[in-house]
Design an enzyme around this catalytic site. Structure first.
Site, PDB file in Angstrom:
ATOM      1  N   SER A 143     -32.054 166.579  17.411  1.00 33.47           N
ATOM      2  CA  SER A 143     -32.324 167.509  18.507  1.00 33.47           C
ATOM      3  C   SER A 143     -32.360 166.814  19.864  1.00 33.47           C
ATOM      4  CB  SER A 143     -33.652 168.240  18.264  1.00 33.47           C
ATOM      5  OG  SER A 143     -34.709 167.321  18.053  1.00 33.47           O
ATOM      6  N   ASP A 382     -45.441 168.840  22.228  1.00 31.77           N
ATOM      7  CA  ASP A 382     -44.143 168.176  22.108  1.00 31.77           C
ATOM      8  C   ASP A 382     -44.104 166.951  23.018  1.00 31.77           C
ATOM      9  OD1 ASP A 382     -41.546 167.343  21.878  1.00 31.77           O
ATOM     10  OD2 ASP A 382     -40.633 169.273  22.376  1.00 31.77           O
ATOM     11  N   HIS A 385     -39.351 165.497  22.731  1.00 29.66           N
ATOM     12  CA  HIS A 385     -38.233 165.954  23.555  1.00 29.66           C
ATOM     13  C   HIS A 385     -38.582 165.786  25.030  1.00 29.66           C
ATOM     14  CE1 HIS A 385     -37.846 168.074  19.648  1.00 29.66           C
ATOM     15  NE2 HIS A 385     -36.576 167.762  19.809  1.00 29.66           N
TER      16      HIS A 385
END
Length: 426
Positions: A143, A382, A385
């Protein structure tokens, strides 16, 4: 939250200059062979001058000397950043749209990477699109690979937007910048090899077949001009490793009958197989970039509510790579230099971003990967990312620099060949 967009200076004249250089070379080559001997000598002198000026021009406009390591440096303030916002780019996933999700601080946007002893130019969309005209670039991996692609498309969005050319029967998504005949591809393959998902997400055991590459990307290699491999984090997950149709080890499987195997050993086996697969394709004449590991910045155990609360970059002396992150990075370097030292046919390049990104604990979504109405007590922050816009935008600065160097080397090569031809014809 919205930001006022500061437009980047256009590189229009530089782009026209590069195009003109190539057109000039072609015209001069025609004149070279069409002229008489005396005229030929004069034409050859003109060609030499044009080529020499072209090569010197690109070298002068390059960001660094040959001896400058663009990946060693520090983050410095950039009052002009960011170069797009969440309102000017269509490609941002909600989970990386930190501004829309209410992140109150904007300081993390106001930094740029400055290498030691040289400068790294900010991404120029017009220059980039001219350099990759008529080519296809594939982002292959996890990702974070998609995160990088979306960042790059956002940087391009101020100039031109692509058309979605994805096909239902293809294992990837793709977009085409039609006026440049440039296509970008996002192909998910978090391990690069074939794997079976566990029954329970994040808690079960993956089955990894280390000698069986994921055909969803290996079957497409010949269609690509640039490949960007981006993976690593998924190898921290519990897995049983298979080779030659038998179990050879595991990580986190708690089975006393299976040999414990470091996950980075399996990562190295997979990366080596990926490099060999690319080199085995005689029809592939492109360039492969290995994007090195991008560390996460969880302060604590991520399953137990850990966060990344810092609001400014680290200096180089404030942090160090260690543990699993260091092992992954060293494994990637080992396999990269192994393939390079063996003098393989295809070109491999190292997009060595690990040190730069280790210093950016402030650039992750954290709790702002979700809007206030979607945050619950069990929502995981998170810290893996990157916010868009955010520090990940620098990855395209590095990538453009490396592509410029490729083009410069091609010009020098053309210059050398033409000088040899001229010498032979005198």
């Amino acid at each position: 939250m919205e930001l006022h967009l500061i437009k980047k200076p256009s590189a229009y004249f530089y782009n026209i200059n590069i195009i003109t250089i190539f057109i000039t070379i072609i015209i001069m080559m025609i004149l070279l062979f069409a002229s008489s001997t005396s005229t030929y000598k004069r034409s050859a002198e003109i060609v030499d001058a044009a080529l020499t000026n072209a090569a010197e021009d690109i070298q002068t406009k390059s960001d660094t000397s040959e001896n400058c390591d663009i990946f060693s440096g520090e983050w410095v303030p950039d009052p002009n950043a960011p170069y797009y916002t969440n309102t000017t780019c269509w490609a941002i996933y909600e989970t990386q749209d930190c501004l829309k999700n209410g992140r109150p601080d904007l300081g993390f946007l106001k930094w740029r990477w400055r290498p030691d002893g040289c400068e790294l130019s900010p991404f120029d969309p017009f220059l980039f699109l001219n350099l990759v005209r008529d080519r296809t670039m594939a982002f292959i991996g996890d990702s974070l690979s998609r995160n990088h692609l979306q960042s790059m498309m956002c940087l391009l969005s101020g100039s031109v937007n692509p058309v979605d050319v994805s096909k239902p029967d293809n294992p990837y998504s793709s977009w085409k910048y039609e006026s440049y005949n440039f296509t970008v591809v996002n192909l998910r393959s978090p391990f690069l090899v074939r794997f079976d998902e566990p029954a329970a997400a994040n808690t079960g055991i993956f089955q990894l077949y280390l000698d069986e590459l994921d055909e969803s990307w290996t079957s497409q290699i010949d269609d690509f001009d640039y490949i960007i491999l981006s993976f690593g984090h998924w190898y921290s997950r519990s897995a049983v490793y298979h080779q030659k149709r038998r179990v050879v080890g595991c990580h986190g499987c708690h089975d006393p009958n299976i040999t414990r195997t470091p996950p980075t050993h399996s990562l190295g086996v997979a990366l080596r197989a990926a490099f060999e697969a690319i080199n085995s394709r005689r029809s592939f004449h492109g360039t492969t970039f290995l994007r090195t590991f991008s560390p996460s910045h969880f302060e604590g155990e991520w399953r137990e509510g850990a966060d990344c609360p810092r609001r400014r970059p680290f200096t180089r002396n404030e942090t160090a790579l260690e543990g699993f992150f260091l092992d992954v990075y060293e494994t990637q370097l080992k396999e990269y230099f192994r393939v390079v030292e063996r003098g393989k046919m295809n070109k491999f390049r190292l997009l060595d971003l690990t040190r730069a990104m280790l210093m950016r604990p402030d650039g992750h979504p954290s709790r702002y990967g979700h809007g206030p109405d979607k945050r619950t007590a069990g929502t995981i922050n998170d810290c893996l990312h990157w916010c868009l816009p955010g520090p990940i935008d620098s990855w395209s600065d590095f990538l453009l620099h490396m592509i410029k160097m490729e083009q410069r080397d091609k010009l020098f090569s053309v210059n050398k060949k033409m000088m040899l031809n001229k010498s032979n014809n005198y």
